[in-house]
Design an enzyme around this catalytic site. Sequence first.
Site, PDB file in Angstrom:
ATOM      1  CG  ASP A 134       7.283  30.966  -9.134  1.00  0.00           C
ATOM      2  OD1 ASP A 134       6.692  32.018  -9.389  1.00  0.00           O
ATOM      3  OD2 ASP A 134       6.845  29.825  -9.363  1.00  0.00           O
TER       4      ASP A 134
HETATM    5  N1  URA Z   1       5.653  29.105 -14.025  1.00  0.00           N
HETATM    6  C1  URA Z   1       5.822  28.926 -12.713  1.00  0.00           C
HETATM    7  O1  URA Z   1       5.078  28.190 -12.077  1.00  0.00           O
HETATM    8  N2  URA Z   1       6.831  29.570 -12.123  1.00  0.00           N
HETATM    9  C2  URA Z   1       7.684  30.383 -12.765  1.00  0.00           C
HETATM   10  O2  URA Z   1       8.584  30.941 -12.160  1.00  0.00           O
HETATM   11  C3  URA Z   1       7.493  30.547 -14.134  1.00  0.00           C
HETATM   12  C4  URA Z   1       6.456  29.898 -14.743  1.00  0.00           C
END
Ligand code: URA
Length: 237
Positions: free
Chosen positions: A110
């Site tokens: 993310d």
């Molecule tokens: N889980 C999440 O919530 N975000 C990420 O970027 C990777 C795993």
Amino acid sequence: MDKQSLLKVLTRAGIGSRRQITEAIKGGRVMVNGEVITAFNHPLDAESDDVLLDCKTVATIIPQQFVYLALHKPKGVLSTVRDERGRRTVLDLLPPEYRRLRLYPVGRLDKDTTGLLLLTNDGDLAHRLTHPSFENEKEYHVRIKGELKNDEIKRLEGGIKLEDGKTSPAAVKKLKDAGYNYSITIHEGKKRQVRRMFEALGHFVIELKRVRTGNLKLGSLKEGGVREVGRGLLKKI
Ligand code: URA
């Protein structure tokens, strides 16, 4: 792409010895963009020039230089190759020597997640690593406010029902780290998975960092930094 001599590109293509290739060029058996070329040092763009040896294409069999890079993604950077809105992507972080290698991220983090992201131009490997049947471990460090109760740890480990299915077994550990209070190891890569698992228990994730995937560890790599990774380390990621 920089131009390189015809002889050099063909030698690297692994289609014969240097002597055989020299003879083929001298003998008028090599064509570049529809023209017979007999000069060894003819400048060639290996990516876009069309090269034939004995009327067979060789441009496609010039082996690509496969590169595997571990990147420490900072917050606010997108793990895509380009963004229509012009926001910063992980490719903007790459040192110039890696910019032309058509690297792209394997999987995603993310925008606000930091940590380990693998970049490569090896399409086969990227495909294998992101295929859902390939259950590679991913370890994250998480900061939440307060602490998890024992039964919440059990629920995270046993699987949490999310709208796109139940998560598979995970491992949770308490950390004594200034910035992060838990480690969680998962085996799949559902969208925003770790955040949603904690949210399902009423815990908002304040910070999230990926520290490992398979055998590959983030280690002491600084935020925004990259390091090359040997192919051997990726066997089990
Ligand atoms: N889980 C999440 O919530 N975000 C990420 O970027 C990777 C795993």
